[in-house]
Design an enzyme around this catalytic site. Structure first.
Site, PDB file in Angstrom:
ATOM      1  N   GLU A  47       0.845  -1.197   0.000  1.00  0.00           N
ATOM      2  CA  GLU A  47       0.000   0.000   0.000  1.00  0.00           C
ATOM      3  C   GLU A  47       0.879   1.246   0.000  1.00  0.00           C
ATOM      4  OE1 GLU A  47      -2.114  -0.766   3.584  1.00  0.00           O
ATOM      5  OE2 GLU A  47      -3.187  -2.471   2.744  1.00  0.00           O
ATOM      6  N   GLU A  78      -4.753  -6.696   2.609  1.00  0.00           N
ATOM      7  CA  GLU A  78      -3.506  -7.355   3.003  1.00  0.00           C
ATOM      8  C   GLU A  78      -3.519  -8.858   2.737  1.00  0.00           C
ATOM      9  OE1 GLU A  78      -5.047  -5.072   4.784  1.00  0.00           O
ATOM     10  OE2 GLU A  78      -3.606  -3.494   5.237  1.00  0.00           O
ATOM     11  N   PHE A 101       1.811  -1.214   8.448  1.00  0.00           N
ATOM     12  CA  PHE A 101       2.131  -1.217   9.875  1.00  0.00           C
ATOM     13  C   PHE A 101       2.125  -2.669  10.352  1.00  0.00           C
ATOM     14  CE2 PHE A 101       0.762   3.077   9.308  1.00  0.00           C
ATOM     15  CZ  PHE A 101       1.262   3.841  10.350  1.00  0.00           C
ATOM     16  N   ALA A 102       3.082  -3.017  11.221  1.00  0.00           N
ATOM     17  CA  ALA A 102       3.089  -4.372  11.779  1.00  0.00           C
ATOM     18  C   ALA A 102       1.774  -4.667  12.474  1.00  0.00           C
ATOM     19  CB  ALA A 102       4.256  -4.524  12.753  1.00  0.00           C
ATOM     20  N   PHE A 104      -1.070  -4.229  11.553  1.00  0.00           N
ATOM     21  CA  PHE A 104      -2.132  -4.695  10.659  1.00  0.00           C
ATOM     22  C   PHE A 104      -2.044  -6.195  10.374  1.00  0.00           C
ATOM     23  CE2 PHE A 104      -2.125  -0.237   8.447  1.00  0.00           C
ATOM     24  CZ  PHE A 104      -2.507   0.343   9.637  1.00  0.00           C
ATOM     25  N   HIS A 147      -1.239   1.481  15.902  1.00  0.00           N
ATOM     26  CA  HIS A 147      -0.193   1.912  14.962  1.00  0.00           C
ATOM     27  C   HIS A 147       1.160   2.087  15.642  1.00  0.00           C
ATOM     28  CE1 HIS A 147      -3.987   3.192  13.082  1.00  0.00           C
ATOM     29  NE2 HIS A 147      -3.364   3.098  11.918  1.00  0.00           N
TER      30      HIS A 147
END
Lengths: 351, 76
Positions: A47, A78, A101-102, A104, A147
């Protein structure tokens, strides 16, 4: 088929850093670009990795250099695009996929830990998944509970994936090069606070010397970031910077702190941990991930198993088991700040 | 000796930007083509590379607002 290696594995040599300096973000981009030049199977997907250049500048300029067929912006989907990356890797490509972001990972975890992590195992090593999943981690800039997480302990808990976490530009380039060249799936977690971005809180150690040519930092090898004899801080990522700052401050008082930068979580360099703690006998683990059931406990267990009865002090500075707060004061009360690290080191050498 | 100028990035003569990063410190030797600075205006970043070899003199520190076209450093 024998499972025993027939030759001793030679780790790649780490070259001299030289005089040219880059930010961590630029070092990552350079590594990706060099591998894209030398191997047409390498491509980037995620993204906002294209025109935007990655929201933390991890892919800046790649679209202009390589075009939209090799630098692919995806929808917010994702599961779909990480699954697409796995399929491409299985078919022989070398995707570098960014999970923005991790945090997610929750919506795509089945692809990550049931497929990316397990296909090579389930196929008896006959099908490889040479994929890099890179993702931004860490807090400190009021981005809230969804986040700001590190989560390297979560990924490391699940067998089948290497997990690398650079702390500086040199390691960021070398670990990215090693990750892309590796035939194994690699999770590459970069803390936003080490990228050298103007709109984040600037950190002087996020700018550093980086060799121009491609090189690998060996996956699985920790680095002694500072030698000392009184107490070992075992840490990684942005906490390395804080720990070095604390070590420099305490040196003037005669407290000699050793700082170990793990650089890789899986495989964990247990030898480096034991060598350092065996020397100092005092261990402080600094980890921006959640405290319980994670990396800090694993590091302490490693030292305790190897040095039973040989430890004078063990403690950890980690995030207490709460979501990361949004409010700045609250957030900084849970993060492993220099003040918390300093207090832990003072307690370690007092005991 | 050469001057390092903040690039003109908009038609707005009053627009200001910032030097995000100096990649070398004041007094360090730089070579032609070295990435010496990154500047930003209205969330657009741009790299500045050395056009001469010499000793870098930093005239505008990081994060200080500066007019476009202003001299931000010298290479001596």
């Amino acid at each position: 088929m024998s499972t025993a290696p027939t030759t001793q594995i030679q780790l790649p040599l780490e070259p001299e850093a030289g005089r040219r300096k880059l930010s961590t973000a630029k070092a990552m981009v350079e590594a990706i670009a060099q591998q894209m030049h030398t191997d047409e199977k390498v491509f980037v997907m995620g993204e906002d990795v294209g025109a935007y250049g990655g929201i933390f500048s991890s892919t800046t300029g790649l679209l202009d250099e390589f075009g939209p067929e090799r630098v692919i912006d995806t929808p917010i989907s994702e599961t779909a695009f990480i699954g697409l990356g796995i399929g491409a890797a299985v078919e022989g490509m070398r995707p570098v996929v960014e999970l923005m972001f991790a945090d997610f990972f929750g919506v795509c975890m089945d692809q990550i830990y049931n497929h990316m992590a397990k296909i090579h195992y389930e196929s008896g090593g006959n099908v490889r998944v040479p994929m890099v999943l890179m993702s931004a981690a860490g807090g400190g800039y009021s981005d809230g509970a969804q986040h700001s997480q590190c989560l390297w302990g979560t990924f490391a808990h699940l067998p089948g994936m290497k997990v690398v976490v650079p702390s500086n530009p040199y390691d960021a380039k070398g670990l990215m090069t090693a990750a892309i060249r590796s035939d194994d799936p690699v999770i590459y977690l970069f803390h936003k606070g080490i990228m050298g971005l103007g709109w984040m809180k600037k950190n002087p150690r996020s700018i550093g010397a980086v060799p121009t040519d491609a090189y690998e930092v060996p996956i699985g090898k920790a680095r002694v970031a500072r030698e000392g004899k009184d107490v070992s801080i075992v840490t990684l990522s942005l906490s390395v910077h804080h720990s070095l700052d604390v070590a420099e401050k305490l040196a003037s008082e005669g407290i000699d702190v050793e700082v170990i930068d793990l650089r890789t979580v899986v495989p964990l360099d247990r030898e480096a941990i034991v060598a350092s703690v065996g020397k100092t006998r005092r261990l402080v683990v600094v980890d921006e991930d959640y405290q319980s059931f994670g990396l800090s406990g694993e590091v302490i267990a490693t030292a305790a198993e190897a040095l039973p009865g040989g430890l004078k002090h063990v403690s950890r500075v980690a995030v207490p088991d709460v979501p990361i707060p949004y409010a700045r004061d609250l957030e900084y009360s849970v993060l492993p700040t220099p003040a918390r690290i300093e207090a832990a080191v003072r307690q370690a050498v007092a005991g | 000796m050469s001057q390092i100028l903040f690039p003109v990035m908009t038609e707005d003569a009053e627009a200001k930007g910032v030097v995000v990063t100096w990649f070398f410190e004041d007094g360090e030797q730089v070579e032609v083509g070295d990435l010496i600075a990154e500047i930003a205006m209205d969330k657009v970043d741009r790299e500045i590379k050395a056009e001469d070899a010499g000793v870098l003199r930093v005239l505008v520190p990081e994060e200080e607002a500066v007019m476009q076209g202003a001299v931000i450093g010298r290479i001596e």
